[in-house]
Design an enzyme around this catalytic site. Sequence first.
Site, PDB file in Angstrom:
ATOM      1  CE1 TYR A  76      33.108  27.731  43.955  1.00 25.37           C
ATOM      2  CE2 TYR A  76      31.194  26.210  43.008  1.00 25.37           C
ATOM      3  CZ  TYR A  76      31.638  27.504  43.829  1.00 25.37           C
ATOM      4  OH  TYR A  76      31.100  28.424  44.389  1.00 25.37           O
ATOM      5  CE  LYS A 129      17.779  25.737  34.569  1.00 26.57           C
ATOM      6  NZ  LYS A 129      16.530  26.433  34.757  1.00 26.57           N
ATOM      7  CG  ASP A 167      15.426  27.898  37.447  1.00 23.44           C
ATOM      8  OD1 ASP A 167      15.327  26.953  37.836  1.00 23.44           O
ATOM      9  OD2 ASP A 167      14.891  28.337  36.218  1.00 23.44           O
ATOM     10  CG  ASP A 196      29.152  29.291  47.142  1.00 24.24           C
ATOM     11  OD1 ASP A 196      29.157  29.712  48.091  1.00 24.24           O
ATOM     12  OD2 ASP A 196      30.359  29.657  46.530  1.00 24.24           O
ATOM     13  CG  ASP A 215      26.490  33.431  49.808  1.00 22.12           C
ATOM     14  OD1 ASP A 215      26.953  32.716  50.845  1.00 22.12           O
ATOM     15  OD2 ASP A 215      27.612  33.940  49.405  1.00 22.12           O
TER      16      ASP A 215
END
Length: 355
Positions: free
Chosen positions: A132, A185, A218, A242, A246
Site C-alpha cells: 500500500y 505467497k 490463491d 484486504d 471482501d
Amino acid sequence: MPLRIGVLDGDGIGPEIVPVAVDIATAAATHADLDVEWVPLAMGRSAIDTLGDPLPPATLDALDDLDCWILGPHDSAGYPDQFRGQLTPGAVIRKRYGLYSNLRPARVYPGVPSVSGAIDLLIVRENSEGLYADRNMAVGSGEFMPTPDVALAVGVITRAASERIARVAFEQARRRKKHVTVVHKANVLTMTTGLFRAACYDVAGDYPDVTVDEEHVDAMAALLVRRAGDFDVLVTENLFGDILSDLAAELAGSLGLAASINTSDCKAMAQAAHGAAPDIAGRDCANPVALIESTAMLFDWWAQQFDDDRGRDLAATIRAALTATLDAGEMTPDLGGSTGTAEFGRLIRTRIGAR
C-alpha cells in the site's frame, strides 16, 4: 467517568449508518450499566465545506484524548481537486495512531441468504505496510513513475510488524477455535511473504495450544469458496487481507456485513470495510450491519483492554438483537429485504429494550 467515544459520520451513507450504530450502542449501554459519552467530530466533505479541511486539526486534537472512536466511510474521490491525491482521512488516522492491526470477521447470520452456509472466521490483516503506497515510505509515496510509461511500487515486509500481527492472530485464536492459518505467497514472493510466513511460525512456538497451518493466497481464495467453514483465524499481509476479507464477506451474504476494527496497543477505531456508496446516499436503503458489528467489536476491544465485563455484555446485547432482527427476515434491500436503514435500527433498538 463515562467512556468517551469519538463519532465521525463521514461521507455518502455515513450520516445514515453511523447514527444507527450509535443509537443501538446507546440502548445496549443502558442494559450494561455503562455510561457512554459520544463525542461528535468533523470529518469528510461536510468538514471541507465548513472548516476547509476533510480532517481538521481540532478533530485530531480531540482523538488524541480518546481511546476509541467510530469512523464513517469517506468519499475522497468526490472531494474538491485540491484534496485529491492526499492521504484519505482514514489513512491519516491509521498512521497517526499506529493502528497496525485490522480485524475483519466474516460469518453467516441466521435468515440471511449466503453463498456459503458455514462461515465463521476472522481475517487478521497487517495494516501498516505491504504494497500500500500510503503506508510504506518515510517520505513520499510508495508508488512512482521513472518514466511516463513505467510505474513501480515498493512493498515492505518487516519481521517486527509480521511478528506483531502474528501475536494478535494467535491471541484471537485462543478466544475462538484455536486454529491459525498463515496466508502468504512465498513460492513467488520468496523474500517478502517468505519473511512474513517465517515470522508467524516463530511466534507460533509461544502458542502450543493453537494449531497452525498455511496456504498460498490463491489457494486460500479457492478454499474459501469451497469450504470456508474449515477455517478459524487467517493471518496475512495487507493486500492479501484486504482482498480475502471482501471475498469472505460476499460469501457470507454481502459486503454490507463486512465489519472491521483497526487497533494499536492502546487505540481502536471501528470502521466498516465497505465504502461510502454515494450512489445510494440519502435513500434510506443502506445496510448498517457492518458498522453495527464494528461498534460491537469496539466494545469487545475496550472490555479486553480494561478488563471490564460491561463492554462484553454491551457487545453481546448488540449482537443478540441484531441476529434476532435478521433471523426475523427484517433486513435491508441488499440482503433481499425491504426494511429501510432507520427502521432497521429502530427494530434492533426495540429488541434491546425488550431484553
